[in-house]
Design an enzyme around this catalytic site. Structure first.
Site, PDB file in Angstrom:
ATOM      1  CE  LYS A   1      -1.812   1.930  -7.108  1.00  0.00           C
ATOM      2  NZ  LYS A   1      -0.832   2.391  -6.001  1.00  0.00           N
TER       3      LYS A   1
ATOM      4  CB  SER B   1       1.612   1.397  -3.244  1.00  0.00           C
ATOM      5  OG  SER B   1       1.271   0.948  -1.720  1.00  0.00           O
TER       6      SER B   1
ATOM      7  CB  SER C   1      -1.931   0.469  -3.172  1.00  0.00           C
ATOM      8  OG  SER C   1      -1.233   1.135  -3.776  1.00  0.00           O
TER       9      SER C   1
END
Length: 579
Positions: A147, A245, A221
């Site tokens: 990420k 997330s 996320s």
């Protein structure tokens, strides 16, 4: 790297980004991403201009058979083949670079590919194993996706904000550990503006969509990770979770995702706003195509003793040598599962309720497994508490990071900050923070006591081991509609570990709408109105297993046992398709 680098505050806005239109910065970053895709050789055939809603199977048409075989293998299979030299790190890295490139074209999940550095790393690993006759470490040659707000050495990190486009931060400690274990970092993935959405949309790269149904969100996320791994552009990736997330994108894309207890895995060095807040403990963890991938990741990271460099972490190794569930004479295990069908605030959609029914019906037939209904304890209050303490500064840092460049507010950024009645109009006083923290602790104590009351004998005998529950009030929702976090944020507030796993797929023929249902509140009404069976066609349906604080290994063992004894339908379907 210096341990002090892991505790740096959020950066000041980039003055160059603030001095030009935000659209120019976005175009610059997109151009860079596209150049990294173009550097992958040999070039792939482009997907059709008109993509179908479900693009998950397009790889069958567009990728060579050797690339498909490698990228559709589970991480534990690839690691065995790499260690035995049946596969080279170069071949595996090339395969995942190609599939990640395709994943970007199908779902918009990549911030940049890393072909040059990934292939150089793979070559180094191939030379090492050829010379020494053994792998460099337990992750030797395995490509791992990351990420984007988890900084990587020598690369810029924006965390979804235009104003942070030129920021360069020291590499996050968890990446140092994975690198030392032999990992290859081949791609970085998208996240939303503010990092506080259960979907992935920002003004730099746009919207990341779900490969099984492009009208739905990939989640957030860590949604770039979800979409990438869902299309097999990676088999193991690193995400973060402060309200769902990791679990939201894992669920939305039919993957395994693990939110450990906070303060177990090293979360230092991440780029984000509100660094230093301790009211909601963030977690870092893996998403994978297999449960074994989750185990491997957790063990590798904790074997490195990260608490020696990050003193806020608990000094606790991965306890996979311990039997968490009692064994039965027939070779089975004793397991008591609390089943949460509904949190009492927002009722789940029909596909989720069907998945719960299918799993519980199978569990009921297993000797030694006991099911009890888990009655939600004030989950509405839990949301009030956590949504109050997410932004103790009144959202000032998030607002400043957005408005420094002039970029517009994304709908879900506005929803969670500007439209959230729990966000204070002015920063909380110290007294306010103490009051809310005490309220959090009181709720944790009351929930622990509710769990204790499930015991049927002295010393906790007969107590519920794990809770089986939804991951959200539906499958992946349409874009900009992921507004109820309660099924995931509940466990962040309590700091309980939770693992997500795939079960089935949404099917309009099986998941009819209950037109007679009368919503119980505004949130429930909003969610109920979202549901039309055809909207969710093919969407993965996943569930969540939750344990008590620091019983991370027990949760994984319980899911492992449930998986072995039930043969989860959607996991089987994916396996059959890969074969």
């Amino acid at each position: 790297m210096s341990a002090l680098a892991t505790y740096q505050a959020a950066p000041d806005p980039d003055t160059s980004a603030a001095s030009r239109p935000w659209q120019e910065t976005a175009a610059m970053l997109q151009k860079h991403r596209d150049a990294t895709l173009a550097a992958v050789r040999p070039a792939l055939c482009d997907p059709p201009a008109q993509l179908p809603l479900n693009v998950a199977s397009l790889a069958e048409q567009l990728l060579p058979s050797d690339v498909k075989a490698i990228t559709e293998s589970a991480p534990e299979v690839l690691l065995a083949q790499l260690a035995s030299q049946k596969l080279t790190a170069t071949a595996v890295t090339n395969a995942f670079l190609h599939r990640a490139s395709l994943a970007q074209k199908l779902t918009n999940c990549v911030t940049e590919l890393l072909p040059e550095r990934a292939l150089a790393r793979a070559k180094e690993l191939d030379e090492y194993i050829k010379t020494h006759g053994k792998p460099i470490g337990p992750l030797h040659g395995l490509p791992i996706s990351v990420k984007e707000h988890i900084p990587m050495a020598g690369l810029k990190t924006n965390a979804g904000f235009i104003a942070w486009a030129e920021n360069e931060s020291p590499q996050a400690p968890i990446l140092d550990i994975l690198w030392a274990a032999g990992a290859v970092f081949h791609v970085r993935t998208t996240q939303p503006q503010t990092l506080m959405h259960l979907e992935t949309s920002n003004n730099i790269y746009g919207v990341t969509v779900n490969p099984f149904n492009r009208q739905l969100t990939a989640g957030g996320s860590s949604g770039g990770e979800g979409a990438l791994i869902g299309t097999r552009g990676s088999c193991l990736g690193v995400g973060t979770d402060i309200g769902g997330s990791i679990r939201s994108p894992a669920a939305n894309n039919g993957l395994y995702g693990f939110k450990p207890t906070g303060c177990r895995l090293p979360d230092g060095g991440l780029l984000a706003t509100m660094k230093g807040q301790e009211q909601v403990i963030p977690a870092i963890g893996p998403l994978s195509t297999s449960l074994e991938g989750i185990k491997i990741f957790s063990k590798v990271v904790l074997d490195a003793k990260p608490w020696l460099k990050q003193p806020h972490l608990v000094s606790m190794p991965w306890r996979d040598d311990q039997e968490w569930l009692p064994k039965l004479p027939n070779g089975g295990k004793k397991l008591k599962v609390g089943v949460l069908y509904d949190d009492g605030v927002v009722k789940p959609h029909p596909p989720v309720l069907r998945a719960l029914k299918e799993v519980t019906e199978k569990l009921e037939k297993i000797e030694g497994v006991e099911l009890v209904e888990w009655k939600p304890y004030k989950h509405d209050l839990a949301w009030d508490i956590i949504s109050s303490i997410y932004f103790c500064d009144g959202g000032i840092e998030e607002t400043a990071a957005i408005e420094a460049s002039g970029e517009p507010w994304r709908p879900l950024s506005k929803f969670i900050i500007k439209d959230n009645p729990q966000v204070p109009t002015q920063p909380y006083s110290i007294k306010d923070v103490w009051r809310l923290t005490a309220q959090r602790e009181q709720y944790r104590a009351e929930y622990a006591e509710a769990w204790n009351r499930t015991a049927t004998g002295p010393d906790g005998e007969g107590m519920v081991d794990v809770i089986l529950c939804p991951v959200g009030p539906g499958t992946a929702p349409p874009l900009d509609q992921a507004r109820w976090w309660g099924y995931t944020s509940q466990w962040n507030l309590l700091n309980y570990p939770a693992v997500v796993f795939p079960v089935t797929q949404a099917d309009p023929a099986l998941d009819a709408k209950d037109a007679s249902y009368q919503p119980r509140n505004e949130r429930d009404e909003f969610n109920h109105k979202l549901y039309e069976p055809e909207t969710y066609r093919d969407a993965p349906v996943s569930l969540q297993l939750v344990g008590r604080i620091f019983e991370d290994e027990k949760v994984i063992e319980a899911l492992d046992y449930i998986t072995q004894r039930t043969g989860l339908p959607f996991a089987d379907a994916l396996k059959a398709k890969a074969e």
